[in-house]
Motif scaffolding. Sequence first.
Motif, mmCIF file in Angstrom:
data_model
loop_
_atom_site.group_PDB
_atom_site.id
_atom_site.type_symbol
_atom_site.label_atom_id
_atom_site.label_comp_id
_atom_site.label_asym_id
_atom_site.label_seq_id
_atom_site.Cartn_x
_atom_site.Cartn_y
_atom_site.Cartn_z
ATOM 1 N N ALA A 75 39.131 -27.726 6.388
ATOM 2 C CA ALA A 75 40.470 -27.366 7.014
ATOM 3 C C ALA A 75 40.506 -27.783 8.499
ATOM 4 N N ALA A 76 41.730 -27.990 8.542
ATOM 5 C CA ALA A 76 41.968 -28.640 10.037
ATOM 6 C C ALA A 76 41.363 -27.743 11.194
ATOM 7 N N THR A 77 40.900 -28.005 12.022
ATOM 8 C CA THR A 77 40.429 -27.126 13.471
ATOM 9 C C THR A 77 41.399 -27.630 14.773
ATOM 10 N N HIS A 78 41.590 -28.865 14.756
ATOM 11 C CA HIS A 78 42.454 -29.314 15.883
ATOM 12 C C HIS A 78 42.794 -30.590 15.739
ATOM 13 N N PHE A 86 38.441 -31.629 11.225
ATOM 14 C CA PHE A 86 38.107 -30.724 10.311
ATOM 15 C C PHE A 86 36.699 -30.173 10.200
ATOM 16 N N LYS A 87 36.750 -28.980 9.640
ATOM 17 C CA LYS A 87 35.639 -28.181 9.410
ATOM 18 C C LYS A 87 35.435 -28.352 8.034
ATOM 19 N N CYS A 88 34.151 -28.605 7.369
ATOM 20 C CA CYS A 88 34.033 -28.501 6.218
ATOM 21 C C CYS A 88 33.805 -26.967 5.501
ATOM 22 N N VAL A 89 34.715 -26.689 4.568
ATOM 23 C CA VAL A 89 34.653 -25.252 3.798
ATOM 24 C C VAL A 89 33.763 -25.356 2.685
ATOM 25 N N HIS A 90 33.899 -26.385 1.984
ATOM 26 C CA HIS A 90 32.891 -26.781 0.723
ATOM 27 C C HIS A 90 32.610 -27.875 0.470
#
Length: 135
Positions: A75-78, A86-90
Amino acid sequence: MTFEKSDDKRRFHRIFYHTGAVLTGSGQTYPCKIIDLSLRGCLLDCEQPLAGQADTLYNLKFDLSEEISISMEVAATHADANRVGFKCVHIDIDSISNLRRLVELNLGDSELLERELAALGDLAALGDLAEQADH
């Protein structure tokens, strides 16, 4: 897609790993290049701006070799122009194993890697607790 850039509060070391990748989401495919990676996320240089909203989930896939690839839901964070964090969600077990090995080889310090894996476990446990509290 625009986001405000927050203060840098990274708990995970980034490795610089420049390779091509494919980001899919919102019914589109975005060719991109990885700028850096960590156990918790990545920074990408996308060829075109992303069309999704801040909470849109994407699938990122890139190859380490002809036989080995890494795939993760992010998911995009900035964002700053076409550079998007992006942060890893899964991430599946095979991909995290491959990513762990990649990070380990680039850090050159197994103790540091173990600390980061412990911190990653702490974050997952906190997320599980928060999710249980919501129910």
